[in-house]
Motif scaffolding. Sequence first.
Motif, PDB file in Angstrom:
ATOM      1  N   VAL A  70      23.031 -39.534  -4.044  1.00 52.02           N
ATOM      2  CA  VAL A  70      21.918 -39.090  -3.190  1.00 52.02           C
ATOM      3  C   VAL A  70      21.395 -37.708  -3.566  1.00 52.02           C
ATOM      4  N   GLY A  71      21.859 -37.161  -4.692  1.00 50.30           N
ATOM      5  CA  GLY A  71      21.347 -35.888  -5.176  1.00 50.30           C
ATOM      6  C   GLY A  71      21.824 -34.669  -4.421  1.00 50.30           C
ATOM      7  N   LYS A  72      23.028 -34.741  -3.844  1.00 49.54           N
ATOM      8  CA  LYS A  72      23.580 -33.588  -3.125  1.00 49.54           C
ATOM      9  C   LYS A  72      24.488 -32.776  -4.028  1.00 49.54           C
ATOM     10  N   LYS A  73      24.706 -31.530  -3.647  1.00 53.89           N
ATOM     11  CA  LYS A  73      25.643 -30.630  -4.320  1.00 53.89           C
ATOM     12  C   LYS A  73      26.873 -30.456  -3.435  1.00 53.89           C
ATOM     13  N   ILE A  74      27.982 -30.065  -4.073  1.00 48.13           N
ATOM     14  CA  ILE A  74      29.245 -29.883  -3.364  1.00 48.13           C
ATOM     15  C   ILE A  74      29.768 -28.471  -3.589  1.00 48.13           C
ATOM     16  N   ILE A  75      30.216 -27.850  -2.498  1.00 49.13           N
ATOM     17  CA  ILE A  75      30.970 -26.597  -2.557  1.00 49.13           C
ATOM     18  C   ILE A  75      32.409 -26.969  -2.204  1.00 49.13           C
ATOM     19  N   PRO A  76      33.341 -26.908  -3.169  1.00 45.57           N
ATOM     20  CA  PRO A  76      34.733 -27.292  -2.896  1.00 45.57           C
ATOM     21  C   PRO A  76      35.567 -26.111  -2.394  1.00 45.57           C
ATOM     22  N   LEU A  77      35.504 -25.822  -1.100  1.00 45.96           N
ATOM     23  CA  LEU A  77      36.307 -24.730  -0.537  1.00 45.96           C
ATOM     24  C   LEU A  77      37.789 -25.082  -0.470  1.00 45.96           C
ATOM     25  N   CYS A  78      38.094 -26.347  -0.303  1.00 50.89           N
ATOM     26  CA  CYS A  78      39.475 -26.812  -0.269  1.00 50.89           C
ATOM     27  C   CYS A  78      40.132 -26.516  -1.621  1.00 50.89           C
ATOM     28  N   PRO A  79      41.304 -25.877  -1.627  1.00 45.79           N
ATOM     29  CA  PRO A  79      41.953 -25.551  -2.901  1.00 45.79           C
ATOM     30  C   PRO A  79      42.219 -26.767  -3.791  1.00 45.79           C
ATOM     31  N   PHE A  80      42.614 -27.883  -3.196  1.00 45.63           N
ATOM     32  CA  PHE A  80      42.865 -29.085  -4.000  1.00 45.63           C
ATOM     33  C   PHE A  80      41.577 -29.580  -4.646  1.00 45.63           C
ATOM     34  N   ALA A  81      40.513 -29.700  -3.853  1.00 48.90           N
ATOM     35  CA  ALA A  81      39.232 -30.169  -4.398  1.00 48.90           C
ATOM     36  C   ALA A  81      38.717 -29.202  -5.460  1.00 48.90           C
ATOM     37  N   ASN A  82      38.850 -27.918  -5.213  1.00 47.08           N
ATOM     38  CA  ASN A  82      38.408 -26.917  -6.180  1.00 47.08           C
ATOM     39  C   ASN A  82      39.163 -27.073  -7.505  1.00 47.08           C
ATOM     40  N   ALA A  83      40.469 -27.300  -7.417  1.00 44.39           N
ATOM     41  CA  ALA A  83      41.275 -27.500  -8.627  1.00 44.39           C
ATOM     42  C   ALA A  83      40.827 -28.748  -9.374  1.00 44.39           C
ATOM     43  N   GLN A  84      40.481 -29.807  -8.642  1.00 41.85           N
ATOM     44  CA  GLN A  84      40.027 -31.035  -9.288  1.00 41.85           C
ATOM     45  C   GLN A  84      38.691 -30.820 -10.002  1.00 41.85           C
ATOM     46  N   PHE A  85      37.811 -30.036  -9.415  1.00 44.95           N
ATOM     47  CA  PHE A  85      36.544 -29.725 -10.088  1.00 44.95           C
ATOM     48  C   PHE A  85      36.812 -28.968 -11.384  1.00 44.95           C
ATOM     49  N   GLY A  86      37.836 -28.115 -11.394  1.00 45.03           N
ATOM     50  CA  GLY A  86      38.205 -27.396 -12.608  1.00 45.03           C
ATOM     51  C   GLY A  86      38.725 -28.318 -13.699  1.00 45.03           C
ATOM     52  N   LYS A  87      39.335 -29.419 -13.309  1.00 40.11           N
ATOM     53  CA  LYS A  87      39.888 -30.388 -14.264  1.00 40.11           C
ATOM     54  C   LYS A  87      38.871 -31.433 -14.710  1.00 40.11           C
ATOM     55  N   HIS A  88      37.739 -31.498 -14.027  1.00 43.63           N
ATOM     56  CA  HIS A  88      36.740 -32.535 -14.297  1.00 43.63           C
ATOM     57  C   HIS A  88      35.359 -31.913 -14.530  1.00 43.63           C
ATOM     58  N   PRO A  89      35.146 -31.344 -15.715  1.00 48.80           N
ATOM     59  CA  PRO A  89      33.847 -30.725 -15.994  1.00 48.80           C
ATOM     60  C   PRO A  89      32.682 -31.714 -15.921  1.00 48.80           C
ATOM     61  N   GLU A  90      32.972 -33.005 -16.023  1.00 49.18           N
ATOM     62  CA  GLU A  90      31.916 -34.008 -15.918  1.00 49.18           C
ATOM     63  C   GLU A  90      31.322 -34.087 -14.510  1.00 49.18           C
ATOM     64  N   TRP A  91      31.930 -33.425 -13.561  1.00 51.14           N
ATOM     65  CA  TRP A  91      31.392 -33.363 -12.208  1.00 51.14           C
ATOM     66  C   TRP A  91      30.456 -32.166 -12.022  1.00 51.14           C
ATOM     67  N   GLY A  92      30.203 -31.436 -13.075  1.00 52.18           N
ATOM     68  CA  GLY A  92      29.399 -30.217 -12.992  1.00 52.18           C
ATOM     69  C   GLY A  92      28.008 -30.419 -12.420  1.00 52.18           C
ATOM     70  N   ASP A  93      27.470 -31.630 -12.541  1.00 51.62           N
ATOM     71  CA  ASP A  93      26.127 -31.888 -12.024  1.00 51.62           C
ATOM     72  C   ASP A  93      26.057 -31.852 -10.511  1.00 51.62           C
ATOM     73  N   VAL A  94      27.194 -32.030  -9.831  1.00 49.78           N
ATOM     74  CA  VAL A  94      27.185 -31.972  -8.359  1.00 49.78           C
ATOM     75  C   VAL A  94      27.823 -30.703  -7.798  1.00 49.78           C
ATOM     76  N   LEU A  95      28.378 -29.865  -8.686  1.00 51.82           N
ATOM     77  CA  LEU A  95      29.014 -28.629  -8.252  1.00 51.82           C
ATOM     78  C   LEU A  95      27.967 -27.566  -7.971  1.00 51.82           C
ATOM     79  N   LYS A  96      28.030 -26.990  -6.783  1.00 53.38           N
ATOM     80  CA  LYS A  96      27.126 -25.895  -6.416  1.00 53.38           C
ATOM     81  C   LYS A  96      27.660 -24.614  -7.022  1.00 53.38           C
ATOM     82  N   HIS A  97      26.867 -23.999  -7.893  1.00 52.17           N
ATOM     83  CA  HIS A  97      27.290 -22.767  -8.581  1.00 52.17           C
ATOM     84  C   HIS A  97      26.846 -21.544  -7.808  1.00 52.17           C
TER      85      HIS A  97
END
Length: 97
Positions: A70-97
Motif C-alpha cells: 500500500v506504499g507505506k513506510k515503517i519506523i522500526p522502534l522495536c529493537p527486534f524489528a530494527n535489528a531485522q531491518f539491519g539484516k534485510h537491506p532489501e526492505w529499504g524501500d519501506v524503511l523510513k529514513h
Amino acid sequence: MSEGAITLEEGTSKGVYRLQGPDDAVAELSFSKAGTTMIIIDHTDVPDALRGQGAGLRLVERAVADARAVGKKIIPLCPFANAQFGKHPEWGDVLKH
C-alpha cells in the motif's frame, strides 16, 4: 515455523499482527499508525514456546509486505524489528529514513 497463519487486527490508530503457534502460544507485533503513509513498529513479543522458530521474523516480514503493498513506510522502534531491518537491506524501500 510452518504452522499458524498471521492475522491482522487493526483500529484507527493502532494494530497488531498475531501468529498462532501450538498450545495456544501467540506471537505478536504491535504498531501505531503515523498518519496515512507510515506505521511505527512498537513491540514484538514472542513467547518462549515459539522462540528460535522464526515467528518474530515472520511477523516483521508480513508488516513489510503489507506496507509495501500500500506504499507505506515503517519506523522500526522495536529493537527486534530494527535489528531485522539491519539484516534485510532489501526492505529499504519501506524503511523510513
